[in-house]
Design a protein around this motif. Structure first.
Motif, PDB file in Angstrom:
ATOM      1  N   GLN A  37       0.865  -1.170   0.000  1.00 25.03           N
ATOM      2  CA  GLN A  37       0.000   0.000   0.000  1.00 25.03           C
ATOM      3  C   GLN A  37       0.908   1.228   0.000  1.00 25.03           C
ATOM      4  O   GLN A  37       1.727   1.397   0.908  1.00 25.03           O
ATOM      5  CB  GLN A  37      -0.923   0.022   1.222  1.00 25.03           C
ATOM      6  N   ILE A  38       0.769   2.040  -1.038  1.00 24.74           N
ATOM      7  CA  ILE A  38       1.669   3.181  -1.208  1.00 24.74           C
ATOM      8  C   ILE A  38       0.834   4.457  -1.230  1.00 24.74           C
ATOM      9  O   ILE A  38      -0.188   4.532  -1.914  1.00 24.74           O
ATOM     10  CB  ILE A  38       2.485   3.062  -2.506  1.00 24.74           C
ATOM     11  N   GLN A  39       1.293   5.457  -0.481  1.00 23.64           N
ATOM     12  CA  GLN A  39       0.642   6.754  -0.452  1.00 23.64           C
ATOM     13  C   GLN A  39       1.660   7.851  -0.745  1.00 23.64           C
ATOM     14  O   GLN A  39       2.834   7.736  -0.388  1.00 23.64           O
ATOM     15  CB  GLN A  39      -0.003   7.014   0.915  1.00 23.64           C
ATOM     16  N   THR A  40       1.208   8.900  -1.397  1.00 22.93           N
ATOM     17  CA  THR A  40       2.079  10.052  -1.606  1.00 22.93           C
ATOM     18  C   THR A  40       2.162  10.859  -0.311  1.00 22.93           C
ATOM     19  O   THR A  40       1.377  10.658   0.616  1.00 22.93           O
ATOM     20  CB  THR A  40       1.537  10.941  -2.741  1.00 22.93           C
ATOM     21  N   ASP A  41       3.101  11.783  -0.261  1.00 18.98           N
ATOM     22  CA  ASP A  41       3.289  12.592   0.943  1.00 18.98           C
ATOM     23  C   ASP A  41       2.082  13.488   1.225  1.00 18.98           C
ATOM     24  O   ASP A  41       1.808  13.822   2.375  1.00 18.98           O
ATOM     25  CB  ASP A  41       4.543  13.464   0.800  1.00 18.98           C
ATOM     26  N   ASN A  42       1.393  13.850   0.158  1.00 15.49           N
ATOM     27  CA  ASN A  42       0.263  14.773   0.278  1.00 15.49           C
ATOM     28  C   ASN A  42      -0.923  14.173  -0.481  1.00 15.49           C
ATOM     29  O   ASN A  42      -0.789  13.779  -1.634  1.00 15.49           O
ATOM     30  CB  ASN A  42       0.645  16.132  -0.308  1.00 15.49           C
ATOM     31  N   LYS A  43      -2.073  14.095   0.157  1.00 19.69           N
ATOM     32  CA  LYS A  43      -3.239  13.497  -0.483  1.00 19.69           C
ATOM     33  C   LYS A  43      -3.685  14.270  -1.717  1.00 19.69           C
ATOM     34  O   LYS A  43      -4.370  13.720  -2.585  1.00 19.69           O
ATOM     35  CB  LYS A  43      -4.400  13.405   0.516  1.00 19.69           C
ATOM     36  N   GLU A  44      -3.304  15.547  -1.794  1.00 18.14           N
ATOM     37  CA  GLU A  44      -3.645  16.351  -2.969  1.00 18.14           C
ATOM     38  C   GLU A  44      -2.686  16.076  -4.135  1.00 18.14           C
ATOM     39  O   GLU A  44      -2.954  16.482  -5.259  1.00 18.14           O
ATOM     40  CB  GLU A  44      -3.581  17.841  -2.613  1.00 18.14           C
ATOM     41  N   LYS A  45      -1.604  15.396  -3.841  1.00 19.91           N
ATOM     42  CA  LYS A  45      -0.586  15.120  -4.853  1.00 19.91           C
ATOM     43  C   LYS A  45      -0.743  13.699  -5.363  1.00 19.91           C
ATOM     44  O   LYS A  45      -0.693  12.742  -4.593  1.00 19.91           O
ATOM     45  CB  LYS A  45       0.811  15.318  -4.255  1.00 19.91           C
TER      46      LYS A  45
END
Length: 379
Positions: free
Chosen positions: A234-242
């Motif tokens: 599960q990978i997420q960016t540093d910012n949910k808007e990005k």
């Protein structure tokens, strides 16, 4: 569409050289690779440092002159091993059954520019240094043109060629064109648009790219989101808007970030928005280092896809991949080899040797029939 262009004393081309996109008498691939009498693309092959990139550079320079910078230093493009101070560039296009010729001469030592524009053989713009005569504007004579400015560009931006629909369509065709260097991963656009991968995905989403992958049986899809989920990862960016780009391979279904993918896959994804745009909007796609990171089969697929799906668009590209030298993909009149000797670069059109349609063009090229093959001594 571009019919031909000529250069003299330009970069590695010391002698006058014409590169033609006009068809010859070959019948092969006539239904897909030709529109009217003009070819939908040409390929340049040859040894390293032979002048392959310089073969497409005149087209990029034309686009830069007309849309990017009005004060380009043409002296930078003069042949370094020539005493001749004059650089000559001639271009010929066919637009709505009319022929447009644009000729440029620059005296690099005096920084004077000559421009001539012909419409169906009629001289409609004649500029020499600071003075010009024009037949299609209200004002017929101009005497205050800056020494190092290109007057055709100024006319376009000041008049938009009102009352001259053929010239307007010509500039639309030119402005739709793109130059892309796959090795440098650098693109040059000539109208107000953004064809970068992330901008394309923001505007169009992933559907068109994933449909291309499905159509041609790629074992992968892409996702564009702020997070990606697999069975293990599960990978997420540093910012949910990005948002970020993730690859997912068939039967693995784990997200692979764009930066961790192979060079070929990254280059393919960077190139596809440009491909789609140039196919939909008639113009030229100029590709340098096309073979950077691509498998032979992928290169063949991309070339055939562009030519099959384009109408008035053209592909001018440079590659080291000799597998593209095939009558299944390109006609002999679409193939050029480039050589370099003491007099500079020279091009050789395969069709000049009149190969038969059943002959193996790749094998003939590698055996030296069409020239442009490097020769190295083996110890």
């Amino acid at each position: 569409m571009l019919k031909y262009y000529e250069v003299e004393n330009f970069k590695s081309f010391k002698e006058r050289t014409r590169i033609s996109l006009e068809k010859t008498n070959y019948k092969v691939l006539s239904e897909t690779n030709i529109r009217g009498s003009i070819l939908k693309g040409v390929l340049f092959v040859g040894a390293n440092a032979s002048g392959k990139s310089n073969s497409v550079l005149p087209v990029k320079l034309l686009l830069d002159i007309l849309f990017k910078d009005n004060y380009i230093s043409i002296g930078e493009f003069k042949c370094l091993f020539s005493a001749n101070p004059k650089v000559s560039l001639n271009y010929c296009f066919e637009i709505d059954d009319s022929e447009i010729r644009y000729e440029i001469e620059i005296q690099s030592n005096q920084k004077t520019i000559v421009e001539r524009l012909y419409l169906d053989s009629e001289l409609i713009l004649d500029r020499n240094s600071n003075y010009a005569k024009v037949t299609f504007t209200e004002k017929k004579e101009y005497s205050d043109i800056p020494d190092n400015a290109f007057f055709l560009r100024e006319l376009y931006f000041n008049t938009k060629f009102r009352g001259m629909p053929v010239l307007q369509k010509w500039f639309v065709f030119l402005s739709n064109s793109v130059y892309f260097d796959l090795y440098e991963k650098k693109g040059f656009l000539y109208k107000d648009q953004d064809l970068s991968l992330l901008s394309y995905l923001e505007k169009h989403g992933t559907d068109e790219i994933n449909e291309f992958f499905r159509m041609y049986s790629f074992d992968q899809q892409i996702e564009y989101d702020s997070e990606a989920h697999g069975k293990l990862l599960q990978i997420q960016t540093d910012n949910k808007e990005k948002k970020a780009v993730f690859f997912k391979r068939k039967n693995i279904d784990e997200p692979i970030p764009f930066d961790l993918e192979s060079l070929g896959n990254r280059n393919l994804l960077l190139l596809l928005p440009v491909f789609f745009n140039c196919i939909k909007n008639s113009g030229m796609l100029i590709l340098d280092e096309f073979s950077s990171g691509f498998h032979n089969e992928l290169e063949e697929l991309l070339v055939k896809y562009f030519i099959k799906n384009s109408d008035r668009s053209q592909l001018l590209f440079v590659s080291h991949s000799t597998n593209l030298l095939s009558n299944r993909i390109l006609r002999p009149d679409q193939l050029y080899s480039v050589d370099f000797d003491n007099n500079g670069s020279h091009i050789n059109r395969f069709s000049n040797e009149q190969p038969r349609e059943a002959q193996n063009l790749e094998k003939m090229y590698l055996s030296g029939v069409f020239k442009g093959v490097p020769v190295y001594d083996e110890d």
